[in-house]
Enzyme design. Structure first.
Site, mmCIF file in Angstrom:
data_model
loop_
_atom_site.group_PDB
_atom_site.id
_atom_site.type_symbol
_atom_site.label_atom_id
_atom_site.label_comp_id
_atom_site.label_asym_id
_atom_site.label_seq_id
_atom_site.Cartn_x
_atom_site.Cartn_y
_atom_site.Cartn_z
ATOM 1 N N CYS A 121 -4.274 0.993 -3.648
ATOM 2 C CA CYS A 121 -4.242 0.352 -2.650
ATOM 3 C C CYS A 121 -4.464 -1.368 -3.195
ATOM 4 C CB CYS A 121 -5.313 0.177 -1.645
ATOM 5 S SG CYS A 121 -5.167 1.721 -0.624
ATOM 6 N N ASP A 122 -3.960 -2.129 -2.320
ATOM 7 C CA ASP A 122 -3.866 -3.829 -2.512
ATOM 8 C C ASP A 122 -4.385 -4.273 -3.718
ATOM 9 O OD1 ASP A 122 -3.776 -3.826 0.262
ATOM 10 O OD2 ASP A 122 -5.734 -2.969 0.646
ATOM 11 N N LYS A 123 -5.533 -4.865 -4.186
ATOM 12 C CA LYS A 123 -5.737 -5.655 -5.380
ATOM 13 C C LYS A 123 -5.908 -4.671 -6.617
ATOM 14 C CE LYS A 123 -5.435 -8.553 -2.756
ATOM 15 N NZ LYS A 123 -5.138 -7.584 -1.533
ATOM 16 N N CYS A 194 -1.829 2.507 3.458
ATOM 17 C CA CYS A 194 -1.361 2.235 5.069
ATOM 18 C C CYS A 194 0.059 2.424 4.953
ATOM 19 C CB CYS A 194 -1.988 1.093 5.460
ATOM 20 S SG CYS A 194 -3.608 1.073 5.671
ATOM 21 N N GLU A 448 -7.205 -13.213 3.336
ATOM 22 C CA GLU A 448 -6.041 -12.554 4.045
ATOM 23 C C GLU A 448 -6.149 -12.855 5.601
ATOM 24 O OE1 GLU A 448 -4.223 -9.002 1.531
ATOM 25 O OE2 GLU A 448 -5.069 -8.589 3.581
ATOM 26 N N SER A 474 -2.008 -10.466 4.867
ATOM 27 C CA SER A 474 -2.021 -8.980 4.847
ATOM 28 C C SER A 474 -0.595 -8.690 4.646
ATOM 29 C CB SER A 474 -2.693 -8.255 5.751
ATOM 30 O OG SER A 474 -2.314 -6.787 5.898
#
Length: 561
Positions: A121-123, A194, A448, A474
């Site tokens: 996920c993400d970072k 997600c 975000e 986001s």
């Protein structure tokens, strides 16, 4: 020929080192095998990571079977959705730097020969890649995989964006508590990143496009036999290439690989965060790559796949069914010279060899070039007197009526002020919301803005209100939302000089973000101006604010003071 780990395991002088290693269960035979690092990111609180402990166990078993010695270690991880809309988001982007530092530290302190990264996920994905590039050993990425889309009782596909936008509808009284609760319970139905083309899935797709991951990495669902088989192949491959100079990471992640990543990003309308992360990744790879190069790629690549949040009915699982990243690359490669097909991948194939024979299996999900949503990419870089060093917008998520929009500025000096203002009814049709002092330095941490953008959409203002910020968004954000405005307000950027009522314009076709205020008036406002300074109590965030660059440079930590 020796391998890197011989530094800690060969020769009489390394007897103490071997003694310590024997305490972990190693035997004589293990000292002749490659030592493989496994950078896992198992974190219980993140839906895309709570199951990665089991993935680490599978990877270790596979590495042993392939003739390597696995050493698993962990990184931290921040769930951006859970950190959203409160002070927790201050820590999200800075966590990327901690992850990169931890990868470098673990791999170099213990002289490991190769690396298998298990992010999701993400970072976490860019943080691992940045750290791995510093180490520059053969490296394979295999993410945890995306979650399934949620389903309402009538079969309508939903996701996390649905839940955030539902809050806006509930605030207006357009949705009952029971309806909101149903969405809350169904939006995220399984483990995984997600389900839309949000930041996590965007970065996992880009890892596949760069060749650091195996085909399917960006789109095969989490917690499926297909994903487990992918992980097993990735683990075996890490052993196969250990010590092989041809597969050192900087030989994979080069200018061609970064170009190909941005090609896929544009074709699929990825998260605007990818721009921030790819700038940082390019820096670690030693590749000259900036916003102008990104805009040049965007001008050549058609936007052929719209995925949630840009198109709420299509999710990553649909892209996988339609042919995945190979099909996207194969299609855009029909326009000669767009894809750099000679780029090497960790499998030993070139990109051209990898995508040969790929085809679109569902043209309603991945369009042919002739039916592209637009002739240019799904992200755009804007410049102008409000963004002299650039700003980024996800054009894939903008309604046609908002591609050129002028509104009257309504200014907020923090995300929290903006949320309160939107919820309190201060934002009206025709406004251009300005959220400033939320950049890498000013936030600090470049929060975000999913909460304010989702409120705007949920309140039905998406075709009447635009937003600009020196913060970021986001991947779930949609609408006329411009982020990464540089220079940021905290370093005296023009965004800090905007006043309520100023006319602010976004013009996507002209690639412009401007404020209709004469230069002389802006100069007058700058006289005696001092950027606002927020009180920062955290010692880590203080250090981050002192050392971080602005978004146009990837929000990386400065190493020269």
């Amino acid at each position: 020929m020796g391998v890197r780990s011989d530094t800690i395991k060969k020769g009489f002088e390394r007897a103490p080192h071997r003694s310590l290693l024997r305490a972990t269960g190693l035997t004589d035979a293990d000292f002749d095998k490659p030592f493989i690092g496994i950078a896992n990111s198992h974190v219980d609180i993140i839906p895309g990571h709570f199951f990665l402990q089991e993935y680490g166990r599978i990877a270790k078993d596979e590495i042993r079977k392939a003739g390597g010695v696995p050493f698993e270690f962990n990184t931290i991880g921040v769930d951006d959705g859970i950190a959203m809309g409160h002070a927790g988001m201050l820590y999200s982007l800075p966590s990327r730097e901690l992850i990169a530092d931890s990868i470098e530290t673990m791999m170099n302190a213990h002289s490991l020969d190769a690396l298998l990264c298990i992010p999701n996920c993400d970072k976490i994905v860019p943080g691992m890649l940045m750290g791995a590039l510093r180490v520059d050993v053969p490296t394979v990425f295999c993410s945890g995989g995306p979650m399934k889309a949620g389903r309402m009782a009538d079969g309508t596909a939903i996701d996390l964006t649905t839940a955030f936008e539902a809050v806006g509808k509930r605030a207006l009284g357009q949705m009952s508590d029971a309806e909101l609760y149903e969405i809350e319970c169904k939006a995220c139905p399984s483990g995984g990143s997600c389900s839309g083309m949000f930041t996590a899935n965007s970065m996992n797709v880009l890892c596949e496009a760069m060749g650091v991951a195996l085909p399917g990495n960006g789109t095969a669902l989490a917690l499926t036999p297909e994903r487990e088989a992918l992980l097993r192949r990735a683990a075996r491959r890490a052993v196969e290439i250990a010590g092989d100079e041809r597969f050192r990471l900087r030989r994979i992640v080069n200018a061609d690989a970064i170009h190909n990543a941005m090609v896929v990003d544009m074709a699929m309308g990825g998260s605007s965060n990818t721009v921030l992360h790819m700038l940082a990744i390019a820096r670690e790879a030693g590749v000259e790559f900036g916003l102008r190069q990104i805009e040049a790629v965007a001008a050549k690549v058609g936007h052929i796949a719209k995925i949630a949040p840009s198109l709420s009915t299509v999710h990553i699982e649909d892209v996988h069914r339609a042919g995945g990243v190979p099909a996207v690359l194969h299609e855009v490669a029909r326009r000669g010279g767009v894809v750099r097909e000679d780029a090497l991948t960790v499998t030993g194939e070139t990109v051209g060899e990898r995508i040969r024979g790929a085809e679109i299996k569902d043209r309603s999900v991945i369009h042919p070039l002739e039916e592209a949503y637009s002739a240019v990419g799904g992200l755009a870089v804007l410049f102008g007197n409000l963004a002299p060093e650039g700003a980024v917008v996800k054009t894939a998520g903008i309604q046609p009526s908002m591609r050129k929009f002028t509104g009257r500025a309504i200014c907020f000096d923090s995300q929290e002020e903006a949320i309160a203002g939107i919820m309190g009814g201060k934002v009206k049709p025709g406004h251009f919301v300005v959220i400033r002092y939320e950049g890498p330095r000013g936030g600090p941490g470049m929060q975000e803005m999913l909460a304010p953008t989702s409120l705007i959409m949920g309140m039905g203002l998406g075709e009447q209100v635009a937003l600009a910020t020196d913060g970021r968004f986001s991947g779930a954000t949609r609408g006329a939302c411009v982020g990464h405005v540089s220079p940021e307000a905290a370093e005296g950027g023009p965004l800090a000089l905007v006043q309520d009522g100023d006319a602010v314009t976004i013009d996507v076709e002209a690639r412009a973000l401007t404020v209709d205020v004469p230069d002389a008036e802006l100069a007058r406002r700058r006289e005696g101006f001092r950027p606002k300074r927020k009180e920062i109590r955290s010692s880590w965030l203080k250090r981050y604010a002192l050392l971080v660059s602005n978004a146009s440079a990837g929000a990386v930590m400065k190493t020269e003071l």
